[in-house]
Design a protein around this motif. Structure first.
Motif, PDB file in Angstrom:
ATOM      1  N   THR A 104       0.838  -1.199   0.000  1.00  0.00           N
ATOM      2  CA  THR A 104       0.000   0.000   0.000  1.00  0.00           C
ATOM      3  C   THR A 104       0.879   1.256   0.000  1.00  0.00           C
ATOM      4  OG1 THR A 104      -0.261  -0.149   2.406  1.00  0.00           O
ATOM      5  CG2 THR A 104      -2.052  -1.009   1.058  1.00  0.00           C
ATOM      6  N   PHE A 105       2.044   1.190   0.642  1.00  0.00           N
ATOM      7  CA  PHE A 105       2.953   2.333   0.633  1.00  0.00           C
ATOM      8  C   PHE A 105       3.704   2.452  -0.697  1.00  0.00           C
ATOM      9  CE2 PHE A 105       3.571   2.244   5.552  1.00  0.00           C
ATOM     10  CZ  PHE A 105       2.330   2.822   5.716  1.00  0.00           C
ATOM     11  N   PHE A 106       4.111   1.296  -1.250  1.00  0.00           N
ATOM     12  CA  PHE A 106       4.914   1.293  -2.483  1.00  0.00           C
ATOM     13  C   PHE A 106       4.333   0.297  -3.484  1.00  0.00           C
ATOM     14  CE2 PHE A 106       7.741   1.999   1.200  1.00  0.00           C
ATOM     15  CZ  PHE A 106       8.087   3.309   0.942  1.00  0.00           C
ATOM     16  N   PRO A 107       3.177   0.609  -4.073  1.00  0.00           N
ATOM     17  CA  PRO A 107       2.548  -0.352  -4.983  1.00  0.00           C
ATOM     18  C   PRO A 107       3.280  -0.447  -6.314  1.00  0.00           C
ATOM     19  CG  PRO A 107       1.290   1.689  -4.932  1.00  0.00           C
ATOM     20  CD  PRO A 107       2.378   1.826  -3.908  1.00  0.00           C
ATOM     21  N   PRO A 108       3.510  -1.665  -6.808  1.00  0.00           N
ATOM     22  CA  PRO A 108       4.047  -1.797  -8.168  1.00  0.00           C
ATOM     23  C   PRO A 108       3.035  -1.176  -9.136  1.00  0.00           C
ATOM     24  CG  PRO A 108       4.078  -3.910  -7.011  1.00  0.00           C
ATOM     25  CD  PRO A 108       3.290  -2.963  -6.176  1.00  0.00           C
TER      26      PRO A 108
END
Length: 196
Positions: A104-108
């Motif tokens: 959720t913080f670093f979504p592909p």
């Protein structure tokens, strides 16, 4: 059986290394099978990721729904202590929590929309739980009659700060900071005649 083992192994790999840094070989090795055997169950790494995302979403929602029953007979303050602890502990110390936070913080980019949908559904469930507790506390005169959006924002701001600190401190330090953060949060939202 093998399919579930693949999902469990992939969850751990994705949570620890991220999507880009996890290969099909990593997943197969963790399961104890050869890479080509994965294709008997999933068409691609993308398909595995989406299945893991779906399972984590379902588990998170079930986990949160169980909270209401678990805390039914608690005081307002105890309910907040429990959700605070549950949220921080689960997100900090479980594989599902690590997966959820990472993506959720670093979504592909290729999965950004699906991840956003999962995040929104989960946040809606948490918001419902929080709103019910805030309303109960306001009705009983235990919580300041502030707008629900303000109270909820304060809760998330503290939680998000603890998630960040998790990257820098050991578990004992994080637990101490969690307790201190809850204490300040409660002092800030409790009704003035409840102080002391």
């Amino acid at each position: 059986m093998t399919e579930q083992k693949i999902i469990d192994a992939a969850l751990e790999c994705f949570a620890n290394a991220g999507y880009q840094n996890t290969s099909l070989s990593d997943i197969a090795d963790k399961v104890g099978i050869k890479k080509p055997s994965l294709y008997n169950h999933f068409a691609s790494k993308e398909a595995i990721f989406l299945r893991v995302l779906k399972e984590v979403s379902q588990k998170e929602l079930a986990y949160l729904k169980g909270f209401t029953e678990y805390t039914e007979n608690r005081t307002v303050r105890e309910k907040f202590q429990e959700i605070f602890k549950l949220y921080v502990d689960h997100m900090s110390f479980s594989t599902e929590g690590a997966f959820f936070k990472r993506f959720t913080f670093f979504p592909p980019e290729e999965f950004a929309e699906q991840i956003k949908q999962v995040f929104v559904r989960t946040e809606e469930e948490v918001n419902t739980i929080l709103a019910d507790i805030f309303k109960e506390g306001i009705k009983r005169g235990e919580i300041r009659p502030l707008h629900l959006s303000e109270l909820t924002s304060a809760f998330y701001t503290i939680i998000d700060g603890l998630f960040l600190e998790e990257n820098f401190y050991d578990r004992d330090t994080l637990i101490k900071r969690q307790k201190a953060s809850f204490k300040i949060f409660w002092l800030g939202i409790q009704a003035s005649d409840q102080e002391g």
